[in-house]
Design a protein around this motif. Structure first.
Motif, PDB file in Angstrom:
ATOM      1  N   THR A  81     -68.552  14.376 -33.745  1.00  0.00           N
ATOM      2  CA  THR A  81     -68.613  14.721 -35.175  1.00  0.00           C
ATOM      3  C   THR A  81     -67.222  14.996 -35.761  1.00  0.00           C
ATOM      4  O   THR A  81     -67.128  15.419 -36.915  1.00  0.00           O
ATOM      5  CB  THR A  81     -69.523  15.937 -35.448  1.00  0.00           C
ATOM      6  OG1 THR A  81     -68.926  17.094 -34.846  1.00  0.00           O
ATOM      7  CG2 THR A  81     -70.922  15.737 -34.926  1.00  0.00           C
ATOM      8  N   SER A 139     -69.652  23.665 -39.645  1.00  0.00           N
ATOM      9  CA  SER A 139     -70.897  23.387 -40.389  1.00  0.00           C
ATOM     10  C   SER A 139     -71.725  22.308 -39.695  1.00  0.00           C
ATOM     11  O   SER A 139     -72.889  22.116 -40.024  1.00  0.00           O
ATOM     12  CB  SER A 139     -70.578  23.006 -41.837  1.00  0.00           C
ATOM     13  OG  SER A 139     -69.817  21.825 -41.865  1.00  0.00           O
ATOM     14  N   THR A 140     -71.143  21.620 -38.715  1.00  0.00           N
ATOM     15  CA  THR A 140     -71.872  20.616 -37.916  1.00  0.00           C
ATOM     16  C   THR A 140     -72.573  21.232 -36.704  1.00  0.00           C
ATOM     17  O   THR A 140     -72.890  20.533 -35.740  1.00  0.00           O
ATOM     18  CB  THR A 140     -70.892  19.544 -37.403  1.00  0.00           C
ATOM     19  OG1 THR A 140     -69.710  20.207 -36.959  1.00  0.00           O
ATOM     20  CG2 THR A 140     -70.538  18.545 -38.467  1.00  0.00           C
ATOM     21  N   ASP A 315     -74.920  24.182 -45.093  1.00  0.00           N
ATOM     22  CA  ASP A 315     -75.043  22.718 -45.025  1.00  0.00           C
ATOM     23  C   ASP A 315     -74.403  22.021 -46.226  1.00  0.00           C
ATOM     24  O   ASP A 315     -74.420  20.788 -46.316  1.00  0.00           O
ATOM     25  CB  ASP A 315     -76.524  22.308 -44.941  1.00  0.00           C
ATOM     26  CG  ASP A 315     -77.154  22.766 -43.632  1.00  0.00           C
ATOM     27  OD1 ASP A 315     -76.494  22.607 -42.588  1.00  0.00           O
ATOM     28  OD2 ASP A 315     -78.273  23.303 -43.658  1.00  0.00           O
ATOM     29  N   ASN A 319     -66.872  20.663 -44.328  1.00  0.00           N
ATOM     30  CA  ASN A 319     -66.824  19.218 -44.597  1.00  0.00           C
ATOM     31  C   ASN A 319     -68.187  18.621 -44.914  1.00  0.00           C
ATOM     32  O   ASN A 319     -68.295  17.416 -45.157  1.00  0.00           O
ATOM     33  CB  ASN A 319     -66.144  18.469 -43.459  1.00  0.00           C
ATOM     34  CG  ASN A 319     -64.967  17.687 -43.989  1.00  0.00           C
ATOM     35  OD1 ASN A 319     -64.930  17.384 -45.187  1.00  0.00           O
ATOM     36  ND2 ASN A 319     -64.018  17.366 -43.156  1.00  0.00           N
ATOM     37  N   HIS A 320     -69.218  19.453 -44.947  1.00  0.00           N
ATOM     38  CA  HIS A 320     -70.496  18.946 -45.441  1.00  0.00           C
ATOM     39  C   HIS A 320     -70.428  18.689 -46.954  1.00  0.00           C
ATOM     40  O   HIS A 320     -71.144  17.834 -47.468  1.00  0.00           O
ATOM     41  CB  HIS A 320     -71.635  19.911 -45.106  1.00  0.00           C
ATOM     42  CG  HIS A 320     -72.267  19.589 -43.794  1.00  0.00           C
ATOM     43  ND1 HIS A 320     -71.703  19.942 -42.596  1.00  0.00           N
ATOM     44  CD2 HIS A 320     -73.402  18.902 -43.498  1.00  0.00           C
ATOM     45  CE1 HIS A 320     -72.468  19.503 -41.620  1.00  0.00           C
ATOM     46  NE2 HIS A 320     -73.497  18.861 -42.138  1.00  0.00           N
ATOM     47  N   THR A 321     -69.573  19.429 -47.652  1.00  0.00           N
ATOM     48  CA  THR A 321     -69.414  19.167 -49.089  1.00  0.00           C
ATOM     49  C   THR A 321     -68.996  17.710 -49.278  1.00  0.00           C
ATOM     50  O   THR A 321     -69.530  16.993 -50.129  1.00  0.00           O
ATOM     51  CB  THR A 321     -68.333  20.111 -49.681  1.00  0.00           C
ATOM     52  OG1 THR A 321     -68.613  21.441 -49.247  1.00  0.00           O
ATOM     53  CG2 THR A 321     -68.311  20.041 -51.189  1.00  0.00           C
ATOM     54  N   LEU A 323     -69.496  15.264 -47.270  1.00  0.00           N
ATOM     55  CA  LEU A 323     -70.601  14.378 -46.881  1.00  0.00           C
ATOM     56  C   LEU A 323     -71.556  14.143 -48.055  1.00  0.00           C
ATOM     57  O   LEU A 323     -71.955  13.019 -48.333  1.00  0.00           O
ATOM     58  CB  LEU A 323     -71.343  14.987 -45.690  1.00  0.00           C
ATOM     59  CG  LEU A 323     -72.384  14.108 -45.010  1.00  0.00           C
ATOM     60  CD1 LEU A 323     -71.765  12.839 -44.463  1.00  0.00           C
ATOM     61  CD2 LEU A 323     -73.055  14.871 -43.855  1.00  0.00           C
ATOM     62  N   TRP A 324     -71.902  15.241 -48.765  1.00  0.00           N
ATOM     63  CA  TRP A 324     -72.811  15.087 -49.918  1.00  0.00           C
ATOM     64  C   TRP A 324     -72.144  14.280 -51.023  1.00  0.00           C
ATOM     65  O   TRP A 324     -72.803  13.488 -51.710  1.00  0.00           O
ATOM     66  CB  TRP A 324     -73.278  16.456 -50.434  1.00  0.00           C
ATOM     67  CG  TRP A 324     -74.176  17.128 -49.424  1.00  0.00           C
ATOM     68  CD1 TRP A 324     -73.890  18.242 -48.692  1.00  0.00           C
ATOM     69  CD2 TRP A 324     -75.473  16.689 -49.002  1.00  0.00           C
ATOM     70  NE1 TRP A 324     -74.932  18.530 -47.834  1.00  0.00           N
ATOM     71  CE2 TRP A 324     -75.919  17.587 -48.010  1.00  0.00           C
ATOM     72  CE3 TRP A 324     -76.298  15.623 -49.358  1.00  0.00           C
ATOM     73  CZ2 TRP A 324     -77.147  17.465 -47.371  1.00  0.00           C
ATOM     74  CZ3 TRP A 324     -77.523  15.489 -48.723  1.00  0.00           C
ATOM     75  CH2 TRP A 324     -77.935  16.403 -47.747  1.00  0.00           C
TER      76      TRP A 324
END
Ligand code: FAD
Length: 451
Positions: A81, A139-140, A315, A319-321, A323-324
């Motif tokens: 990831t 966050s992963t 979520d 770095n999920h931000t 991703l969205w």
């Protein structure tokens, strides 16, 4: 592919531990490098010749011994990831996937010892049984392994209170070297700094001991603001005051909340700025009142009883931000930078003036070596590599120094690593330069980076 090596590999482990399907080899040779359009172009075609997924420490050791004897390059993999292509083999060879080395060895009061391939969420689940929890995690955490986090990550949820990996969040580790006789080292204290965030270039982490804390009941909250400067001021007031017990304080500029598809219904089309938090239940009742003094309005709350049930606030952070954002529009990419604690508002003002909506602000508050830092993970609408580096240059010029996430070279990404020491440790532990080839910058490049 060398058939003789493949046969030896199969006889070192069990036949089913060795992956031969081309598609699976390709998948297990990749990470989230495609977050960066620059790395996407550079790394798309790289893949291993062989992948092995050993499920015991003994097998891992034997595989490494074989690789040393046959001088086959080795790249380690947790869950793949990472964002910088850290887990991608540059010259084929062998990927050693450690995700089946996943046993908890000991949970005590205040620390846990665990094998490196354990998934972080599974680990925290086990800690909850003892009323304890992790200090920091990425966050992963659903997919990521603890060894991969230590070797490839930096910080995450919890870092606003407990700092980054090198801030005492790793107590000790067992590491295998790639010497003529593969050797196990037991490391602690300062020695760990040659292995943390070193992309597995200096050794293979097989076991780690990390600190844990008494479990807290966390409430998750998203608070909306009409003005970014008020969102920032509010987030800073929470991040810096110890009376707020918190695990997460993130700020995202409008219209980033509209990218959070799973929250669409809950946010009812909200398109302003937002602060995302995990806050101790006992502090929660004061939070909404405190937010009102900054003109912030609570838009979404997840009570402590629903923690880890369904999608959580974290979520949408770290770095999920990104991703969205990528799910909303493939043209988004990102940077990593440090804003100045005292001048963050001014620096952001300058960035907005210069780039408008080409750059959207995203901040994660964290502690690094004891100091509170507004760490940026801004979104950037990608046009070209040239433009990206113009933006980076501007950030650097105004003192919002960038850790470049568009390079796979260790240290070039900016964390204050002891790069010379890491390079020396690599020579000592990996004299044939088999581990994660080409990720270590050349001596000259290191000298330039260090000076
Ligand atoms: P991998 O990607 O498999 O490996 C990472 C590096 O470590 C590679 O160089 C690999 O060769 C090496 N490695 C793996 N296992 C070992 C081992 N046992 N011994 C030695 N070397 C090893 N990172 C953060 O720090 N914080 C975040 O909040 C965060 N959020 C993210 C959000 C998203 C959506 C994405 C895509 C990435 C994010 N990351 C974050 C990056 C990454 O997810 C984490 O760093 C994660 O912990 C990596 O774990 P992994 O098991 O996937 O490691």
């Amino acid at each position: 592919m060398n058939e003789r090596f493949l046969e030896k590999l199969r006889s070192t482990v069990e036949v089913e531990d060795v992956i031969v399907e081309k598609e699976t080899i390709s998948k297990l040779s990749k990470d989230y490098y495609w977050y960066s359009p620059v790395l996407d172009a550079e790394l798309r075609d790289k893949e291993a010749d062989y992948v092995v997924i050993p499920d015991t420490h003994e097998k891992v050791k034997n595989v490494l011994q074989l690789a040393v004897e046959e001088k086959v390059p080795v790249t380690l993999r947790g869950a793949g990831t990472g964002n910088y292509g850290q887990a991608i083999p540059m010259n084929g060879g062998l990927v050693v996937d450690l995700s089946k080395l996943n046993q908890v060895i000991k949970i005590a009061d205040g620390f846990v010892t665990v094998q490196a391939g354990m998934r972080i969420r599974d680990l925290e689940k086990q800690l909850h049984v003892t009323d304890q929890e992790l200090t920091i995690y990425p966050s992963t955490f659903v997919k990521a392994t603890i060894g991969g986090f230590i070797a490839g990550g930096s910080g995450g949820i919890g870092s606003v209170t407990w700092g980054n990996l090198w801030d005492g969040n790793v107590l000790s580790a067992k590491v295998l070297t790639m010497n003529d006789t593969v050797t196990e080292l037991v490391l602690e204290g300062e020695e760990l700094l040659d292995y943390i965030h070193s992309y597995g270039t200096t050794g293979i982490i097989t076991e780690v001991t990390i600190p844990i804390k008494q479990q807290t009941k966390w409430v998750q909250e998203l608070i909306g603001f009409d003005h970014l400067h008020e969102a920032l001021a509010f987030s800073k007031s929470i991040a810096e005051a110890t009376r707020w017990k918190k695990r997460l304080v993130s700020v995202v500029e409008a219209p980033i909340p509209t990218f959070f598809r799973p929250l669409k219904k809950a946010l009812q089309g909200y398109d302003g700025h937002a602060v995302l938090l995990e806050i101790a239940e006992e502090n929660h009742y004061r939070l909404q009142e405190h937010a009102l003094t900054f003109n912030g309005k609570s838009l979404y709350t997840v009570g402590a009883e629903s923690y880890r049930k369904g999608i959580g606030i974290s979520d949408f952070t770290w770095n999920h931000t990104t991703l969205w954002a990528l799910k909303a529009d493939k043209k988004w990419t990102y940077l990593q930078n440090f804003f100045s604690l005292d001048h963050v508002q001014k620096q952001i003002g300058l960035i907005k003036e210069q780039f408008g909506d080409e750059v959207l602000i995203h901040i994660e508050w964290l502690r690094d070596r004891g100091s509170l830092v507004p760490a940026g993970l801004p979104l950037v609408k990608y046009e070209s590599k040239e433009r990206l580096y113009e933006i980076i240059e501007f950030f650097n010029e105004i003192g919002a120094s960038v850790n470049d996430p568009h390079t796979y070279l260790l240290g070039a990404g900016g964390w204050d690593l002891q790069l010379e020491s890491i390079a020396n440790k690599k020579k000592e532990n990996d004299p044939y330069n088999l581990l994660n080839q080409e990720k270590m910058p050349t001596q000259d490049a290191i000298k330039q980076m260090v000076n």
